[in-house]
Scaffold this motif. Structure first.
Motif, mmCIF file in Angstrom:
data_model
loop_
_atom_site.group_PDB
_atom_site.id
_atom_site.type_symbol
_atom_site.label_atom_id
_atom_site.label_comp_id
_atom_site.label_asym_id
_atom_site.label_seq_id
_atom_site.Cartn_x
_atom_site.Cartn_y
_atom_site.Cartn_z
ATOM 1 N N ALA A 186 9.948 22.862 -6.773
ATOM 2 C CA ALA A 186 10.081 23.817 -7.598
ATOM 3 C C ALA A 186 8.023 23.862 -7.773
ATOM 4 C CB ALA A 186 10.212 23.429 -8.950
ATOM 5 N N VAL A 187 7.443 22.550 -7.820
ATOM 6 C CA VAL A 187 6.384 21.961 -8.431
ATOM 7 C C VAL A 187 5.183 22.630 -6.906
ATOM 8 C CG1 VAL A 187 5.088 19.768 -8.691
ATOM 9 C CG2 VAL A 187 6.898 20.199 -9.506
ATOM 10 N N ARG A 188 5.851 22.703 -6.207
ATOM 11 C CA ARG A 188 5.095 23.105 -4.603
ATOM 12 C C ARG A 188 4.766 24.650 -4.746
ATOM 13 N NH1 ARG A 188 8.651 20.186 -1.760
ATOM 14 N NH2 ARG A 188 9.481 21.879 -0.633
ATOM 15 N N ASN A 189 6.360 25.455 -5.012
ATOM 16 C CA ASN A 189 6.007 26.549 -5.869
ATOM 17 C C ASN A 189 5.504 27.107 -6.575
ATOM 18 O OD1 ASN A 189 7.177 27.470 -3.028
ATOM 19 N ND2 ASN A 189 9.530 27.253 -4.244
ATOM 20 N N GLY A 190 5.395 26.775 -7.996
ATOM 21 C CA GLY A 190 4.250 27.163 -8.839
ATOM 22 C C GLY A 190 3.120 26.165 -8.830
ATOM 23 N N THR A 191 2.728 25.320 -8.045
ATOM 24 C CA THR A 191 1.647 25.077 -7.869
ATOM 25 C C THR A 191 0.914 26.419 -6.817
ATOM 26 O OG1 THR A 191 1.617 23.264 -8.032
ATOM 27 C CG2 THR A 191 -0.322 23.576 -6.605
ATOM 28 N N ALA A 192 1.165 26.907 -5.792
ATOM 29 C CA ALA A 192 0.793 27.841 -5.469
ATOM 30 C C ALA A 192 0.898 29.449 -6.194
ATOM 31 C CB ALA A 192 1.664 27.879 -4.477
ATOM 32 N N LYS A 193 1.782 28.987 -6.676
ATOM 33 C CA LYS A 193 1.947 30.654 -7.636
ATOM 34 C C LYS A 193 0.253 30.662 -8.341
ATOM 35 C CE LYS A 193 4.832 33.481 -10.501
ATOM 36 N NZ LYS A 193 6.434 33.681 -10.853
ATOM 37 N N LEU A 194 0.328 29.430 -9.720
ATOM 38 C CA LEU A 194 -0.493 28.985 -10.548
ATOM 39 C C LEU A 194 -2.579 29.792 -9.928
ATOM 40 C CD1 LEU A 194 -1.597 28.300 -13.180
ATOM 41 C CD2 LEU A 194 -1.205 26.756 -12.671
ATOM 42 N N TRP A 195 -2.205 28.906 -8.393
ATOM 43 C CA TRP A 195 -4.122 28.557 -8.169
ATOM 44 C C TRP A 195 -3.291 29.963 -6.951
ATOM 45 C CZ3 TRP A 195 -2.215 23.618 -10.258
ATOM 46 C CH2 TRP A 195 -3.133 23.132 -10.794
ATOM 47 N N SER A 235 3.483 19.413 -14.332
ATOM 48 C CA SER A 235 4.511 19.521 -13.669
ATOM 49 C C SER A 235 5.742 20.109 -13.851
ATOM 50 C CB SER A 235 5.204 17.797 -12.572
ATOM 51 O OG SER A 235 4.204 17.286 -12.246
ATOM 52 N N TYR A 236 6.121 19.739 -15.256
ATOM 53 C CA TYR A 236 6.990 20.795 -16.384
ATOM 54 C C TYR A 236 6.468 22.760 -16.605
ATOM 55 C CZ TYR A 236 8.352 16.292 -18.547
ATOM 56 O OH TYR A 236 9.180 14.959 -19.075
ATOM 57 N N TYR A 237 4.672 22.495 -15.750
ATOM 58 C CA TYR A 237 4.316 23.988 -16.146
ATOM 59 C C TYR A 237 5.294 24.639 -14.998
ATOM 60 C CZ TYR A 237 2.316 23.617 -20.463
ATOM 61 O OH TYR A 237 2.015 23.753 -22.401
ATOM 62 N N MET A 238 4.569 23.179 -14.243
ATOM 63 C CA MET A 238 5.650 23.445 -13.015
ATOM 64 C C MET A 238 6.955 24.791 -12.417
ATOM 65 S SD MET A 238 2.480 24.062 -11.241
ATOM 66 C CE MET A 238 1.584 24.653 -12.830
ATOM 67 N N TYR A 239 7.458 23.311 -13.091
ATOM 68 C CA TYR A 239 8.632 24.433 -13.070
ATOM 69 C C TYR A 239 9.248 25.567 -14.219
ATOM 70 C CZ TYR A 239 10.465 19.894 -11.627
ATOM 71 O OH TYR A 239 10.905 18.997 -10.360
ATOM 72 N N GLN A 240 8.295 25.672 -14.847
ATOM 73 C CA GLN A 240 8.116 27.081 -16.136
ATOM 74 C C GLN A 240 8.157 28.319 -15.121
ATOM 75 O OE1 GLN A 240 10.431 27.346 -18.787
ATOM 76 N NE2 GLN A 240 10.769 25.333 -18.714
ATOM 77 N N LEU A 241 6.360 27.748 -15.017
ATOM 78 C CA LEU A 241 6.477 29.015 -13.697
ATOM 79 C C LEU A 241 6.515 29.296 -12.736
ATOM 80 C CD1 LEU A 241 3.588 30.740 -13.789
ATOM 81 C CD2 LEU A 241 2.705 28.598 -12.016
ATOM 82 N N VAL A 242 7.600 28.617 -11.960
ATOM 83 C CA VAL A 242 8.625 29.411 -11.148
ATOM 84 C C VAL A 242 9.476 29.783 -11.594
ATOM 85 C CG1 VAL A 242 8.219 27.837 -9.242
ATOM 86 C CG2 VAL A 242 9.616 27.341 -10.733
ATOM 87 N N ASP A 243 10.176 30.598 -13.070
ATOM 88 C CA ASP A 243 11.425 30.816 -13.309
ATOM 89 C C ASP A 243 10.562 32.199 -14.297
ATOM 90 O OD1 ASP A 243 12.899 29.295 -12.855
ATOM 91 O OD2 ASP A 243 13.222 28.127 -14.799
ATOM 92 N N VAL A 244 9.369 32.251 -14.322
ATOM 93 C CA VAL A 244 8.858 33.611 -14.387
ATOM 94 C C VAL A 244 8.769 34.664 -13.250
ATOM 95 C CG1 VAL A 244 6.652 34.570 -15.268
ATOM 96 C CG2 VAL A 244 7.484 32.367 -16.134
ATOM 97 N N LYS A 245 9.285 36.166 -13.492
ATOM 98 C CA LYS A 245 9.481 37.108 -12.674
ATOM 99 C C LYS A 245 7.735 37.790 -12.658
ATOM 100 C CE LYS A 245 13.808 36.731 -12.469
ATOM 101 N NZ LYS A 245 14.304 35.408 -12.053
ATOM 102 N N GLY A 246 7.602 37.925 -11.465
ATOM 103 C CA GLY A 246 6.079 38.777 -11.133
ATOM 104 C C GLY A 246 5.228 37.835 -10.563
#
Length: 144
Positions: A89-98, A133-144
């Motif tokens: 989830a941290v890796r996926n959130g990182t990829a999504k955010l950046w 890291s906490y934000y990466m968990y939240q980010l992967v739960d956001v649709k879109g």
């Protein structure tokens, strides 16, 4: 206390069957209990030692690895500078955010191959990378 439950090394009858845990998890629990009983680990070490020292001590317990240590430090100890690169989830959130592609299969972020990239992207948050890291968990739960 856990060690007193397991009589005559009967993990199956005394621990695994009643708990429903796998044999590997039961052996890990026993190894962790032995580390506490032998003095290699203590509540004091886990609560007051540095992140690196806790990580080293816990990783020496058979069955506990880097991901488990990071989850313990992040969610149980509430340490402030934990970046669990081994967590999907941290890796996926990182990829999504950046909006970055990784060197893993299908462009996914890979814990080993993209370690330095992930660390550099989260570096501005140091010494508070647990928050990112906490934000990466939240980010992967956001649709879109």
């Amino acid at each position: 206390a856990i060690l007193s439950i397991v009589r005559d090394n009967d993990i199956e009858g005394d621990l695994r069957a009643p708990s429903g845990l796998s044999n590997a998890k039961c052996r890990c629990i026993i190894a962790l209990s032995e580390a506490f009983e032998g003095g290699e680990l203590s509540d004091d070490i886990l609560t007051s030692a540095s992140d690196e020292e806790v990580s080293l001590k816990l990783n020496n317990v058979k069955g506990i690895g880097p991901w488990s240590v990071d989850m313990f430090l992040l969610f149980e100890c509430h340490r402030k500078d934990i970046l669990p690169i081994g967590d999907l989830a941290v890796r996926n959130g990182t990829a999504k955010l950046w909006k970055v592609k990784g060197k893993g299969k299908n462009g996914n972020m890979c814990a080993q191959k993209d370690k330095h990239l992930i660390e550099s992207l989260h570096e501005p948050f140091s010494p508070y990378r647990s928050i990112s890291s906490y934000y990466m968990y939240q980010l992967v739960d956001v649709k879109g």
